[in-house]
Scaffold this active site. Structure first.
Site, mmCIF file in Angstrom:
data_model
loop_
_atom_site.group_PDB
_atom_site.id
_atom_site.type_symbol
_atom_site.label_atom_id
_atom_site.label_comp_id
_atom_site.label_asym_id
_atom_site.label_seq_id
_atom_site.Cartn_x
_atom_site.Cartn_y
_atom_site.Cartn_z
ATOM 1 N N HIS A 259 39.403 24.544 -17.896
ATOM 2 C CA HIS A 259 38.302 25.457 -17.618
ATOM 3 C C HIS A 259 38.584 26.850 -18.163
ATOM 4 O O HIS A 259 37.988 27.825 -17.706
ATOM 5 C CB HIS A 259 38.050 25.548 -16.107
ATOM 6 C CG HIS A 259 37.593 24.281 -15.471
ATOM 7 N ND1 HIS A 259 38.452 23.244 -15.182
ATOM 8 C CD2 HIS A 259 36.363 23.863 -15.079
ATOM 9 C CE1 HIS A 259 37.774 22.248 -14.621
ATOM 10 N NE2 HIS A 259 36.508 22.596 -14.545
ATOM 11 N N GLU B 279 27.360 15.254 -22.074
ATOM 12 C CA GLU B 279 27.185 16.336 -23.046
ATOM 13 C C GLU B 279 26.722 15.853 -24.408
ATOM 14 O O GLU B 279 25.904 16.502 -25.072
ATOM 15 C CB GLU B 279 28.499 17.118 -23.189
ATOM 16 C CG GLU B 279 28.844 18.018 -22.027
ATOM 17 C CD GLU B 279 29.527 17.302 -20.868
ATOM 18 O OE1 GLU B 279 29.815 17.949 -19.845
ATOM 19 O OE2 GLU B 279 29.753 16.072 -20.998
#
Length: 668
Positions: free
Chosen positions: A474, A407
């Site tokens: 998540h 990322e």
């Protein structure tokens, strides 16, 4: 000071066939930054400059690399690469003004030394967090490759910087995508005071290229002819066959990390050994030996450079101290964006939230031919939520790019695309994973326009939120990490109509936008949405229901929780505000509502401490205090990570607590 002490030299220049005129050009190019540095060290002792990071002894690398590159190829230097700036012929008065925080510098006094970029000279300076510039170089090179321009990008780092994750991520991306990047490692012996044996255990840093499938070379960084000749050949090869190449330059840092650090931690015999390898003295003696340089020429070179330094120092010193206003400072955080309202036609279709996001992506890709989408599994697979399914059939794999799991460097790559005239979107597979890319978002994208007027034309999509049994990694709704960072825009729509219009605007806006999309809304919320392209403005809240007794201020899934609660309570007198845009925030709408109702409750899915709800409560208390008939109330999730089990997650989320607090506020 440099002078001709002896004809002896430690470096061998015999293997390189370069014309006399080019050798003199290289010598003068090295001499100039050395003489500037010698002057800066004097000014530092006099208190006329505040700090200095010396590159004395490393000039051959900066000059050799820069001279081997084309003027329209980007270079991303470090703080010991003064020669890059001088070899690109940046006016010295502007450099000196930069170091003194004057207006004619490159950052308007907002950043120091070499922490700046300039499109005019195709230089992109570092930030103190060394790693992100490696990914930025990938993005610049990717833009060149997509436009078939046969240009390369050079990026510098030190041996210490190769320990950072961004270095490894950037090498991996460049390797997988065959990006024309020249990764330059200046191995100068010490990371501040830490010697190389404590930095890494491989024999040579060039060996790291093997693990990434990257061609690598080791070059004597003190030998200007070796640096120039070999980099010239490598650069030509990269232009013809685009690919990354890793080069380790062996050199040494002859002064401290910065001047206050000193060099007491360096053994004297090591200093003596490298002093004999001084790149300028050695090359100067070689030129005398070959009859290419004589005393008269040397004196003339030094006089010319001295005059140039003194003349431009006088300009910089005579320039008044920089002045600014609050308005000037605030107006430079973002690049100016003139919102263009594009109204939809009358034809609607009933679609899900997820379809609205997908439609906005597709229409923005059609509208902006320079837009590139990047993310894990977004190409053939269509992303984990299938939002980009079928996109590669229309736009191809060049513009719909699967990324490695990295990322940080991908955010850097997006920044590099923007620097090189393109637009970029990064999909965080889940907003939780943005923590792995946090640094370049808050320290590069957010600050770059304020620092040197370079915008970050980047949208980062953030699938977020709980209520789906996904557990601690998540399920986060982490918008508050970013709403407090000047330079970032944060959008969080609750309905398909808003999601499509606001995402279209995000791609039109030349500034960095974090676009939050609640996963639980993707397939559960439907709405009639215009078929064609339209935009909605940032910073404008939406009034979902109008009432006169209490203001409910919320966003994202909280809007739907509030609607359900009001329906269950059969309560008709609430003014329900959907913020939609969190930064910029529609404070006018908030205050107008609260002043009219006299009561306010803020609902967020985030935990309360340090949340946006807390900030809104403070805004209301500060601006609407005399209109309040009750305390400002906040409702959020528990101060715990998001749990997995259904009943635990239900207890974590704020719906039940919201109903009770709302009832208490109504009855207050």
């Amino acid at each position: 000071m440099l002078f001709r002490k002896t004809k002896s030299r430690e470096l061998d220049y015999s293997d390189f066939q370069i014309s006399n005129s080019k050798m003199l050009e290289l010598y003068k190019a090295m001499l100039k930054p050395r003489m500037i540095e010698e002057k800066m060290l004097i000014l530092l002792r006099q208190g006329k400059v505040s700090k200095w990071f010396s590159g004395i002894g490393q000039e051959a690398i900066s000059i050799g690399v820069t001279e081997a590159m084309k003027k329209d190829e980007y270079i991303l230097p470090m703080h010991r690469n003064l020669g890059v700036f001088t070899a690109r012929n940046i006016p010295l008065n502007r450099l000196f003004a930069q170091w003194q925080g004057k207006a004619s510098g490159f950052t308007k006094g907002r950043d120091r030394s070499f922490h700046f970029g300039t499109q005019e000279y195709k230089i992109v300076g570092m930030i103190s967090h060394l790693g992100p510039q490696m990914g930025v170089a990938d993005g610049i090179a990717l833009a060149h490759k997509l436009r078939n321009e046969n240009l390369l990008t050079a990026v510098f780092t030190g041996e210490g910087g190769t320990s950072e994750g961004d270095f490894h991520e950037a090498l991996n991306i460049a390797s997988v995508w065959d990006l024309p990047v020249l990764f330059c490692i200046e191995n100068n012996g010490y990371g501040l005071s830490t010697p190389t044996p404590e930095q890494y255990r491989c024999n040579d840093l060039a060996d790291r290229g093997v693990g990434y499938g990257i061609e690598s070379h080791i070059i004597d960084g003190n030998n200007i002819l070796e640096v120039y000749s070999r980099i010239f050949e490598i650069a030509e090869s990269i232009r013809e066959n685009p690919r990354p190449v890793l080069v380790e330059f062996k050199t040494f840092r002859m002064r401290g990390h910065e001047e206050a650090s000193g060099t007491k931690y360096v053994p004297q015999e090591l200093m003596d050994e490298w002093q004999k390898k001084d790149p300028i003295i050695n090359f100067q003696n070689y030129l005398f030996e070959k009859g290419v340089l004589d005393d008269e020429q040397l004196d003339q070179f030094r006089q010319d450079i001295t005059s140039e330094i003194n003349e431009n120092l006088e300009k910089a010193f005579n320039e008044p101290m920089i002045q600014s206003t609050e308005t000037d400072e605030l107006s430079n955080v973002f690049q100016e964006f003139k919102y263009q309202s594009l109204e939809p036609q009358f034809e609607n279709e009933n679609i899900r939230y997820i379809d609205a996001v997908s439609q906005a992506l597709r229409s923005s890709m059609e509208r902006h031919e320079n837009l590139v989408l990047m993310g894990q599994d977004i190409a053939d697979y269509g992303g984990v939520f299938k939002i980009t399914e079928g996109f590669i059939d229309q736009f191809g794999k060049d513009r719909i790019r699967n990324t490695p799991i990295c990322e940080s460097a991908i955010v850097g790559t997006a920044m590099g695309l923007s620097i090189n005239g393109m637009k970029a979107m990064v999909e965080m597979q889940f907003s939780d994973f943005v923590s792995s890319g946090f640094n370049p978002i808050v320290n590069y994208l957010a600050k770059v326009n304020y620092r040197w007027d370079q915008n970050a034309d980047v949208v980062i999509r953030m699938p977020c939120g709980g209520g789906v049994g996904a557990g601690p990694f998540h399920s986060q709704t982490n918008e508050a990490w970013f709403t407090k960072v000047p330079g970032l825009k944060v959008v969080y729509p609750a309905f398909p109509y808003d999601a499509k219009g606001l995402l279209n605007t995000a791609f039109n806006d030349p500034n960095p936008v974090l676009f939050f999309e609640h996963k639980a809304l993707y397939r559960s919320i439907r709405q009639d949405v215009p078929v064609d392209y339209y935009t909605l403005p940032f910073g404008k809240a939406s009034r979902i229901r109008e009432g006169s007794e209490v203001s409910i201020i919320t966003y994202g899934a909280g809007v739907h929780w509030a609607i359900n609660t009001l329906d269950e309570m059969d309560y008709q007198n609430a003014d329900l505000i959907d913020l939609r845009s969190l930064q910029p925030l529609d404070t006018d709408c908030i205050c107008e509502s609260v002043i009219r109702t006299g009561k306010a409750i803020i609902l967020t899915e985030d935990s309360l401490f340090g949340s946006l709800a807390s900030e809104i409560a403070a805004i209301i208390s500060e601006n609407c205090f005399e209109s309040l008939d009750a305390p400002v109330m906040r409702v959020g999730s528990l101060e715990t990570p998001v749990p997995f089990a259904e009943n635990l997650e239900k207890q974590y989320l704020p719906q039940e607590r919201f109903r009770k607090k709302l009832q208490d506020l109504i009855e207050y």
